[in-house]
Motif scaffolding. Structure first.
Motif, PDB file in Angstrom:
ATOM      1  N   GLY A 216      -3.037 -18.451  -1.227  1.00 38.17           N
ATOM      2  CA  GLY A 216      -3.130 -18.603   0.219  1.00 38.17           C
ATOM      3  C   GLY A 216      -2.124 -17.734   0.942  1.00 38.17           C
ATOM      4  O   GLY A 216      -1.421 -16.914   0.338  1.00 38.17           O
ATOM      5  N   PRO A 217      -2.024 -17.903   2.260  1.00 37.58           N
ATOM      6  CA  PRO A 217      -1.165 -17.022   3.058  1.00 37.58           C
ATOM      7  C   PRO A 217       0.321 -17.127   2.710  1.00 37.58           C
ATOM      8  O   PRO A 217       1.079 -16.201   2.971  1.00 37.58           O
ATOM      9  N   MET A 218       0.752 -18.218   2.115  1.00 41.30           N
ATOM     10  CA  MET A 218       2.166 -18.394   1.775  1.00 41.30           C
ATOM     11  C   MET A 218       2.457 -18.056   0.305  1.00 41.30           C
ATOM     12  O   MET A 218       3.566 -18.296  -0.175  1.00 41.30           O
ATOM     13  N   ALA A 219       1.485 -17.499  -0.408  1.00 43.55           N
ATOM     14  CA  ALA A 219       1.682 -17.146  -1.827  1.00 43.55           C
ATOM     15  C   ALA A 219       2.909 -16.259  -1.971  1.00 43.55           C
ATOM     16  O   ALA A 219       3.117 -15.342  -1.185  1.00 43.55           O
TER      17      ALA A 219
ATOM     18  N   LYS B 297     -14.235 -18.016   4.710  1.00 41.90           N
ATOM     19  CA  LYS B 297     -14.697 -17.876   3.323  1.00 41.90           C
ATOM     20  C   LYS B 297     -13.868 -18.803   2.416  1.00 41.90           C
ATOM     21  O   LYS B 297     -12.639 -18.815   2.500  1.00 41.90           O
ATOM     22  N   PRO B 298     -14.516 -19.561   1.522  1.00 42.84           N
ATOM     23  CA  PRO B 298     -13.766 -20.461   0.634  1.00 42.84           C
ATOM     24  C   PRO B 298     -12.793 -19.696  -0.265  1.00 42.84           C
ATOM     25  O   PRO B 298     -13.106 -18.604  -0.747  1.00 42.84           O
ATOM     26  N   GLU B 299     -11.618 -20.267  -0.447  1.00 47.23           N
ATOM     27  CA  GLU B 299     -10.638 -19.728  -1.383  1.00 47.23           C
ATOM     28  C   GLU B 299      -9.766 -20.871  -1.888  1.00 47.23           C
ATOM     29  O   GLU B 299      -9.725 -21.938  -1.293  1.00 47.23           O
ATOM     30  N   THR B 300      -9.106 -20.632  -3.000  1.00 41.59           N
ATOM     31  CA  THR B 300      -8.243 -21.641  -3.614  1.00 41.59           C
ATOM     32  C   THR B 300      -6.785 -21.275  -3.361  1.00 41.59           C
ATOM     33  O   THR B 300      -6.391 -20.133  -3.560  1.00 41.59           O
ATOM     34  N   TRP B 301      -6.026 -22.261  -2.923  1.00 35.76           N
ATOM     35  CA  TRP B 301      -4.587 -22.084  -2.744  1.00 35.76           C
ATOM     36  C   TRP B 301      -3.887 -22.935  -3.796  1.00 35.76           C
ATOM     37  O   TRP B 301      -3.936 -24.157  -3.755  1.00 35.76           O
ATOM     38  N   ARG B 302      -3.223 -22.295  -4.744  1.00 39.59           N
ATOM     39  CA  ARG B 302      -2.511 -23.016  -5.805  1.00 39.59           C
ATOM     40  C   ARG B 302      -1.051 -23.221  -5.409  1.00 39.59           C
ATOM     41  O   ARG B 302      -0.377 -22.295  -4.975  1.00 39.59           O
ATOM     42  N   TYR B 303      -0.591 -24.453  -5.597  1.00 39.30           N
ATOM     43  CA  TYR B 303       0.789 -24.828  -5.326  1.00 39.30           C
ATOM     44  C   TYR B 303       1.357 -25.495  -6.581  1.00 39.30           C
ATOM     45  O   TYR B 303       0.617 -26.024  -7.410  1.00 39.30           O
TER      46      TYR B 303
ATOM     47  N   THR C 161      -2.322 -35.451  -0.443  1.00 44.86           N
ATOM     48  CA  THR C 161      -2.774 -35.285   0.927  1.00 44.86           C
ATOM     49  C   THR C 161      -1.569 -34.809   1.724  1.00 44.86           C
ATOM     50  O   THR C 161      -0.508 -35.436   1.671  1.00 44.86           O
ATOM     51  N   THR C 162      -1.729 -33.695   2.427  1.00 41.03           N
ATOM     52  CA  THR C 162      -0.583 -33.095   3.101  1.00 41.03           C
ATOM     53  C   THR C 162      -0.855 -32.874   4.579  1.00 41.03           C
ATOM     54  O   THR C 162      -1.993 -32.689   5.006  1.00 41.03           O
ATOM     55  N   LEU C 163       0.225 -32.863   5.336  1.00 41.20           N
ATOM     56  CA  LEU C 163       0.233 -32.422   6.714  1.00 41.20           C
ATOM     57  C   LEU C 163       1.391 -31.436   6.826  1.00 41.20           C
ATOM     58  O   LEU C 163       2.534 -31.774   6.497  1.00 41.20           O
ATOM     59  N   LEU C 164       1.081 -30.233   7.253  1.00 37.67           N
ATOM     60  CA  LEU C 164       2.091 -29.206   7.429  1.00 37.67           C
ATOM     61  C   LEU C 164       2.089 -28.768   8.886  1.00 37.67           C
ATOM     62  O   LEU C 164       1.022 -28.485   9.440  1.00 37.67           O
ATOM     63  N   GLY C 165       3.247 -28.735   9.490  1.00 40.80           N
ATOM     64  CA  GLY C 165       3.407 -28.243  10.852  1.00 40.80           C
ATOM     65  C   GLY C 165       4.133 -26.912  10.776  1.00 40.80           C
ATOM     66  O   GLY C 165       5.356 -26.869  10.875  1.00 40.80           O
ATOM     67  N   PHE C 166       3.356 -25.836  10.569  1.00 40.97           N
ATOM     68  CA  PHE C 166       3.962 -24.513  10.413  1.00 40.97           C
ATOM     69  C   PHE C 166       4.562 -24.045  11.727  1.00 40.97           C
ATOM     70  O   PHE C 166       3.927 -24.146  12.782  1.00 40.97           O
ATOM     71  N   SER C 167       5.758 -23.481  11.664  1.00 38.65           N
ATOM     72  CA  SER C 167       6.341 -22.855  12.838  1.00 38.65           C
ATOM     73  C   SER C 167       5.511 -21.625  13.194  1.00 38.65           C
ATOM     74  O   SER C 167       4.798 -21.068  12.352  1.00 38.65           O
ATOM     75  N   LYS C 168       5.591 -21.205  14.440  1.00 35.62           N
ATOM     76  CA  LYS C 168       4.859 -20.016  14.884  1.00 35.62           C
ATOM     77  C   LYS C 168       5.235 -18.814  14.022  1.00 35.62           C
ATOM     78  O   LYS C 168       4.371 -18.076  13.563  1.00 35.62           O
ATOM     79  N   GLY C 169       6.520 -18.631  13.769  1.00 36.27           N
ATOM     80  CA  GLY C 169       6.966 -17.506  12.960  1.00 36.27           C
ATOM     81  C   GLY C 169       6.445 -17.549  11.537  1.00 36.27           C
ATOM     82  O   GLY C 169       6.033 -16.537  10.978  1.00 36.27           O
ATOM     83  N   HIS C 170       6.445 -18.732  10.947  1.00 33.75           N
ATOM     84  CA  HIS C 170       5.988 -18.884   9.568  1.00 33.75           C
ATOM     85  C   HIS C 170       4.497 -18.594   9.455  1.00 33.75           C
ATOM     86  O   HIS C 170       4.061 -17.893   8.551  1.00 33.75           O
ATOM     87  N   TRP C 171       3.701 -19.114  10.389  1.00 31.57           N
ATOM     88  CA  TRP C 171       2.253 -18.947  10.308  1.00 31.57           C
ATOM     89  C   TRP C 171       1.830 -17.523  10.663  1.00 31.57           C
ATOM     90  O   TRP C 171       1.010 -16.908   9.992  1.00 31.57           O
TER      91      TRP C 171
ATOM     92  N   ALA D   8       3.385 -14.745   7.925  1.00 31.25           N
ATOM     93  CA  ALA D   8       3.389 -15.393   6.608  1.00 31.25           C
ATOM     94  C   ALA D   8       4.048 -14.528   5.540  1.00 31.25           C
ATOM     95  O   ALA D   8       4.779 -15.032   4.685  1.00 31.25           O
ATOM     96  N   ALA D   9       3.821 -13.222   5.559  1.00 27.57           N
ATOM     97  CA  ALA D   9       4.416 -12.343   4.534  1.00 27.57           C
ATOM     98  C   ALA D   9       5.946 -12.384   4.603  1.00 27.57           C
ATOM     99  O   ALA D   9       6.618 -12.268   3.570  1.00 27.57           O
ATOM    100  N   ASP D  10       6.509 -12.592   5.804  1.00 28.52           N
ATOM    101  CA  ASP D  10       7.966 -12.679   5.934  1.00 28.52           C
ATOM    102  C   ASP D  10       8.516 -13.985   5.376  1.00 28.52           C
ATOM    103  O   ASP D  10       9.712 -14.110   5.152  1.00 28.52           O
ATOM    104  N   ALA D  11       7.630 -14.966   5.159  1.00 26.57           N
ATOM    105  CA  ALA D  11       8.053 -16.257   4.601  1.00 26.57           C
ATOM    106  C   ALA D  11       7.986 -16.264   3.079  1.00 26.57           C
ATOM    107  O   ALA D  11       8.305 -17.263   2.459  1.00 26.57           O
ATOM    108  N   HIS D  12       7.577 -15.149   2.487  1.00 28.65           N
ATOM    109  CA  HIS D  12       7.535 -15.056   1.019  1.00 28.65           C
ATOM    110  C   HIS D  12       8.936 -14.798   0.486  1.00 28.65           C
ATOM    111  O   HIS D  12       9.840 -14.416   1.217  1.00 28.65           O
ATOM    112  N   GLY D  13       9.123 -14.985  -0.811  1.00 25.78           N
ATOM    113  CA  GLY D  13      10.406 -14.731  -1.459  1.00 25.78           C
ATOM    114  C   GLY D  13      10.974 -15.995  -2.070  1.00 25.78           C
ATOM    115  O   GLY D  13      10.313 -17.020  -2.170  1.00 25.78           O
ATOM    116  N   ASP D  14      12.230 -15.907  -2.467  1.00 30.89           N
ATOM    117  CA  ASP D  14      12.926 -17.000  -3.137  1.00 30.89           C
ATOM    118  C   ASP D  14      14.162 -17.370  -2.322  1.00 30.89           C
ATOM    119  O   ASP D  14      14.978 -16.499  -2.004  1.00 30.89           O
TER     120      ASP D  14
END
Length: 172
Positions: free
Chosen positions: A56-59, A33-39, A102-112, A115-121
């Motif tokens: 997106g998943p990293m919000a 389903k289409p969605e917008t990821w703001r960065y 234009t981006t290329l991201l190579g997410f680690s297995k843990g990060h992808w 994803a919720a564990d990758a949130h925070g500051d």
């Protein structure tokens, strides 16, 4: 980390220094389903990249990293690369006149996969330690590759809502 070619004589100061971009990826959720990821990205200086993820998943992720900048075509194209504590490899190309990233991201297995564990500051020690922990999941070849293009919505100078980074703070 250096600016390539060297900062001296480059257009880094005019093209990138203190430039702040807010941009959207036209992405899809796990069901297609289409969605917008703001960065939000702030090219704070020649040593750091400073950013926040709002969609997106990293919000909910706020981070800064040592960055390597490379001029492709002065006044037009720049590449910026960095490695995160999560093991994620990030590369973006900023097309200044076309207002595109234009981006290329190579997410680690843990990060992808966590994803919720990758949130925070990053400035919060608990978040930082958790990020380093999820980087240990999987092996180096367990990556989720994501290629995306984003449209720049806002382009201005200064930190906006992002907090400046002391150059003495450690990064990868």
């Amino acid at each position: 980390m250096p600016v390539h070619p060297s900062l001296e004589g480059s257009t880094f100061d005019v093209d990138l220094r203190d430039r702040h971009l807010i941009y959207d990826y036209a992405a899809q959720d796990e069901n297609g389903k289409p969605e917008t990821w703001r960065y939000e990205m702030w090219f704070e200086n020649e040593d750091r990249i400073n950013y926040a993820i709002h969609g997106g998943p990293m919000a909910g992720r706020i981070n800064f990293q040592a960055a390597d900048y490379q001029c492709i075509r002065p006044g037009e194209l720049w590449q910026c690369n960095w490695l995160e504590e999560t093991g994620t490899i990030c590369s973006l190309v900023y097309d200044i006149p076309r207002r595109k990233l234009t981006t290329l991201l190579g997410f680690s297995k843990g990060h992808w996969e966590k994803a919720a564990d990758a949130h925070g500051d990053k400035r919060n020690p608990e978040d930082f330690d958790r990020w380093r922990g999820i980087a240990k999941l999987g092996i180096q070849t367990d990556r989720h590759m994501l290629n995306e293009q984003a449209d720049i919505l806002e382009d201005f100078r200064g930190p906006g809502d992002l907090k400046p980074v002391d150059k003495s703070w450690p990064t990868l």
